[in-house]
Design a protein around this motif. Structure first.
Motif, PDB file in Angstrom:
ATOM      1  N   GLN A 115       0.687  -1.251   0.028  1.00  0.00           N
ATOM      2  CA  GLN A 115      -0.120  -0.272   0.062  1.00  0.00           C
ATOM      3  C   GLN A 115       0.908   1.319   0.076  1.00  0.00           C
ATOM      4  O   GLN A 115       2.105   1.187   0.656  1.00  0.00           O
ATOM      5  N   PRO A 116       0.359   2.340  -0.672  1.00  0.00           N
ATOM      6  CA  PRO A 116      -0.813   2.590  -1.318  1.00  0.00           C
ATOM      7  C   PRO A 116      -0.787   1.561  -2.683  1.00  0.00           C
ATOM      8  O   PRO A 116       0.163   1.278  -3.109  1.00  0.00           O
ATOM      9  N   ASP A 117      -1.941   1.024  -3.117  1.00  0.00           N
ATOM     10  CA  ASP A 117      -2.267   0.258  -4.290  1.00  0.00           C
ATOM     11  C   ASP A 117      -3.060   0.766  -5.332  1.00  0.00           C
ATOM     12  O   ASP A 117      -3.331   1.977  -5.267  1.00  0.00           O
ATOM     13  N   GLY A 118      -3.189   0.171  -6.521  1.00  0.00           N
ATOM     14  CA  GLY A 118      -3.989   0.597  -7.355  1.00  0.00           C
ATOM     15  C   GLY A 118      -5.270   1.234  -7.227  1.00  0.00           C
ATOM     16  O   GLY A 118      -5.807   2.001  -8.160  1.00  0.00           O
ATOM     17  N   ARG A 119      -6.182   0.662  -6.132  1.00  0.00           N
ATOM     18  CA  ARG A 119      -7.088   1.438  -5.981  1.00  0.00           C
ATOM     19  C   ARG A 119      -7.165   2.803  -5.759  1.00  0.00           C
ATOM     20  O   ARG A 119      -8.279   3.468  -5.659  1.00  0.00           O
ATOM     21  N   LEU A 120      -6.293   3.230  -5.252  1.00  0.00           N
ATOM     22  CA  LEU A 120      -6.127   4.620  -4.750  1.00  0.00           C
ATOM     23  C   LEU A 120      -6.471   5.731  -5.791  1.00  0.00           C
ATOM     24  O   LEU A 120      -7.458   6.553  -5.859  1.00  0.00           O
ATOM     25  N   ALA A 121      -5.795   5.463  -7.132  1.00  0.00           N
ATOM     26  CA  ALA A 121      -6.229   6.290  -8.072  1.00  0.00           C
ATOM     27  C   ALA A 121      -7.698   6.053  -8.675  1.00  0.00           C
ATOM     28  O   ALA A 121      -8.233   7.214  -8.853  1.00  0.00           O
ATOM     29  N   GLU A 122      -8.356   5.076  -8.345  1.00  0.00           N
ATOM     30  CA  GLU A 122      -9.637   5.013  -8.945  1.00  0.00           C
ATOM     31  C   GLU A 122     -10.516   5.575  -7.876  1.00  0.00           C
ATOM     32  O   GLU A 122     -11.683   6.117  -8.313  1.00  0.00           O
ATOM     33  N   ALA A 123     -10.423   5.746  -6.550  1.00  0.00           N
ATOM     34  CA  ALA A 123     -11.257   6.043  -5.455  1.00  0.00           C
ATOM     35  C   ALA A 123     -10.826   7.595  -5.347  1.00  0.00           C
ATOM     36  O   ALA A 123     -11.795   8.238  -4.726  1.00  0.00           O
ATOM     37  N   TRP A 124      -9.698   8.208  -5.583  1.00  0.00           N
ATOM     38  CA  TRP A 124      -9.567   9.627  -5.319  1.00  0.00           C
ATOM     39  C   TRP A 124     -10.654  10.606  -5.888  1.00  0.00           C
ATOM     40  O   TRP A 124     -10.664  11.516  -5.153  1.00  0.00           O
ATOM     41  N   PRO A 125     -10.838  10.456  -7.235  1.00  0.00           N
ATOM     42  CA  PRO A 125     -11.995  11.309  -7.674  1.00  0.00           C
ATOM     43  C   PRO A 125     -13.112  11.325  -6.711  1.00  0.00           C
ATOM     44  O   PRO A 125     -13.807  12.422  -6.563  1.00  0.00           O
ATOM     45  N   ALA A 126     -13.653  10.278  -6.227  1.00  0.00           N
ATOM     46  CA  ALA A 126     -14.696  10.327  -5.231  1.00  0.00           C
ATOM     47  C   ALA A 126     -14.457  11.078  -4.054  1.00  0.00           C
ATOM     48  O   ALA A 126     -15.265  11.784  -3.544  1.00  0.00           O
ATOM     49  N   TYR A 127     -13.104  10.763  -3.372  1.00  0.00           N
ATOM     50  CA  TYR A 127     -12.897  11.706  -2.283  1.00  0.00           C
ATOM     51  C   TYR A 127     -12.926  13.195  -2.609  1.00  0.00           C
ATOM     52  O   TYR A 127     -13.500  14.193  -1.820  1.00  0.00           O
ATOM     53  N   GLU A 128     -12.358  13.460  -3.742  1.00  0.00           N
ATOM     54  CA  GLU A 128     -12.537  14.923  -4.406  1.00  0.00           C
ATOM     55  C   GLU A 128     -13.885  15.455  -4.445  1.00  0.00           C
ATOM     56  O   GLU A 128     -14.444  16.476  -3.994  1.00  0.00           O
ATOM     57  N   ALA A 129     -14.799  14.456  -4.903  1.00  0.00           N
ATOM     58  CA  ALA A 129     -16.321  14.844  -5.088  1.00  0.00           C
ATOM     59  C   ALA A 129     -16.986  15.095  -3.797  1.00  0.00           C
ATOM     60  O   ALA A 129     -17.821  16.121  -3.585  1.00  0.00           O
ATOM     61  N   VAL A 130     -16.601  14.265  -2.870  1.00  0.00           N
ATOM     62  CA  VAL A 130     -17.264  14.716  -1.574  1.00  0.00           C
ATOM     63  C   VAL A 130     -16.921  15.911  -0.937  1.00  0.00           C
ATOM     64  O   VAL A 130     -17.739  16.457  -0.441  1.00  0.00           O
TER      65      VAL A 130
END
Length: 477
Positions: A115-130
């Motif tokens: 970690q950090p792993d590949g899921r991070l890049a996929e999830a980061w836009p959701a963090y920004e959106a919230v």
């Protein structure tokens, strides 16, 4: 002063009573107290479960025009704004980024080989959106008044200060409070640069950043100095890109009045009687924790086992009572932790307990009386153990110190509360099982009353929500 507060956590409420905390400690009770005194707005995320649903008649709910926010006027001039966000977005924001990246990062719990792993890049836009949803809602509430104080809380909302803009673009002040520890620069540097630098530059758009203790504040300052070329860092501030951000230490206070109310409730008396029966006349070691990785339950049980290996007869004189509550959102790691704890408890009892009188018990209270159970356990303890690996604050330590009539408190030097309480507690090294066992053995066999308990209680009574807010606003220097 007009308050606008943001937190991922949501309160509950009761008809005619306004905001009510779910427990006597932590962020939500503090915010409820401050808003109860000052009035204002609270922006939070719609809870996943139904425990915080509003009453059906009073107060009314007024959805926003697009249905994305539920606005609830409450008594005392407080308005609650609950954001309705897509579940997939909430999951990525809260679990993938909030828990599996940031929560584990700041508690030094990442598996850095993976970690950090590949899921991070996929999830980061959701963090920004919230974060954008929060910032957009707060922007609609800002009036431009100079006495407006916007308080953004915790790692879920790191990007909100940046999205609200700097002081030159508004008149009110923006503050950010970090309830978790802050890790040292070498560890913070495991984050990808685009996330690492974005977090730091966003926080430096705030006018003030608060931490529970000096260690965490200094670690943050060290990260700014390491990763942001051109910033100017001193002991109390960071100046970056022409903007100065004050850095302060503002540990959460113990809500003494609520603890006293809980102590006097019938449910607390019922738990006290039950725990006394389970103790079978033995003295009590007490701890109370969520089953979180950093709470360090296995090493606490291992230290107790080591004590009994030295002196098996102590199992007939002492009972280890561990009050346990579930984590906010379980992961495979917390489920494995709970299994490990259960196995350790079974092993200790098989070796040192007798039928009907275990040497150690994990108590899982029902949700409605969890806090009553905690208060009963700490008030009846002869020794209290709080040994997190790292913890932002750990208010249970303050509860144990306040409630324990005769208990010595063994407190991890890596708990944020240690800085305030060092003169009134016995320090323990949370990673060293044998050192913890030695301190525990000495405390169990010395029979000494804790010294200076009156001074400790006086310290805890002197601090309240108003003094905490004064530190954040700069009124108390």
């Amino acid at each position: 002063m007009r308050l606008i507060v943001c937190s991922n956590s949501a309160p509950r409420w009761q008809d005619g009573a306004g905001l009510l905390p779910r427990s006597p400690g932590g962020l939500v009770p503090l915010l409820a107290t401050l808003l109860g005194r000052h009035g204002g707005d609270w922006v939070c995320t719609m809870p996943i479960d139904n425990t915080a649903e509003p009453p059906t008649a009073d107060p009314p709910i007024a959805p926003s025009g697009d249905g994305s926010v539920e606005v609830t006027p409450l008594p005392g001039g407080v308005t609650l704004h609950r954001l309705r966000l897509p579940q997939a977005m909430v999951d990525r924001h809260y679990e993938t980024i909030g828990v599996r990246l940031l929560l584990w990062l700041f508690h030094y719990l990442l598996d850095t080989a993976r970690q950090p792993d590949g899921r991070l890049a996929e999830a980061w836009p959701a963090y920004e959106a919230v974060n954008r949803a929060y910032a957009d809602r707060v922007a609609t509430l800002m009036t431009g008044s100079a006495d407006e104080f916007i308080l953004v809380n915790d790692h879920h909302l790191f990007l909100v200060p940046e999205m609200l803009g700097r002081r030159s673009e508004r008149r009110g002040r923006v503050a950010f409070f970090q309830g978790l520890p802050w890790c040292e620069p070498d560890y913070f540097g495991v984050l990808p640069a685009y996330i690492r630098d974005r977090i730091l530059t966003s926080l430096l758009c705030a006018d003030v950043i608060g931490f529970h203790c000096t260690r965490w504040a200094r670690a943050f300052l060290g990260c700014c100095a390491r990763f942001l070329p051109g910033c100017v860092v001193d002991d109390r501030s960071v100046t970056y890109d022409g903007h100065r951000t004050r850095v302060t230490v503002a540990p959460f206070p113990l809500d003494v009045a609520m603890v006293e109310r809980l102590r006097g409730e019938p449910a607390t008396a019922e738990w006290r009687a039950r725990l006394e029966r389970d103790a079978h006349g033995r003295r009590v070691i007490a701890r109370a924790d969520r089953i979180d990785l950093w709470k360090n339950l296995p090493r606490g049980f291992a230290a107790y086992r080591s004590v009994l290996e030295r002196e098996p007869g102590l199992a007939g004189e002492w009972w280890f009572c561990a009050v346990a509550t579930p984590p906010g959102r379980p992961t495979e790691r917390t489920r494995e932790l709970q299994r490990e704890c259960a196995d350790m408890v079974a092993d200790i009892n098989e070796r040192f307990g007798v039928p009907g009188r275990p040497a150690v018990s994990m108590i899982f209270p029902d949700l409605a009386t969890t806090r009553n159970c905690v208060v009963a356990a700490l008030a009846g303890a002869d020794l209290a153990l709080v040994n997190p690996t790292f913890d932002g604050m750990n208010l249970v330590a303050k509860e144990a110190l306040y409630l324990g009539e005769r208990a010595r408190l063994l407190l991890s030097v890596n708990a944020g509360a240690y800085e305030q309480l060092a003169d009134h507690v016995t320090p323990v090294h949370p990673f060293d099982v044998e050192a913890t066992a030695s301190v525990m053995f000495e405390a169990m066999t010395s029979g000494a009353d804790p010294a200076g308990r009156a001074a400790a209680r006086r310290l805890l009574r002197e601090q309240d929500a108003t003094s905490w807010l004064d530190r954040m606003t700069g009124a108390e220097q």
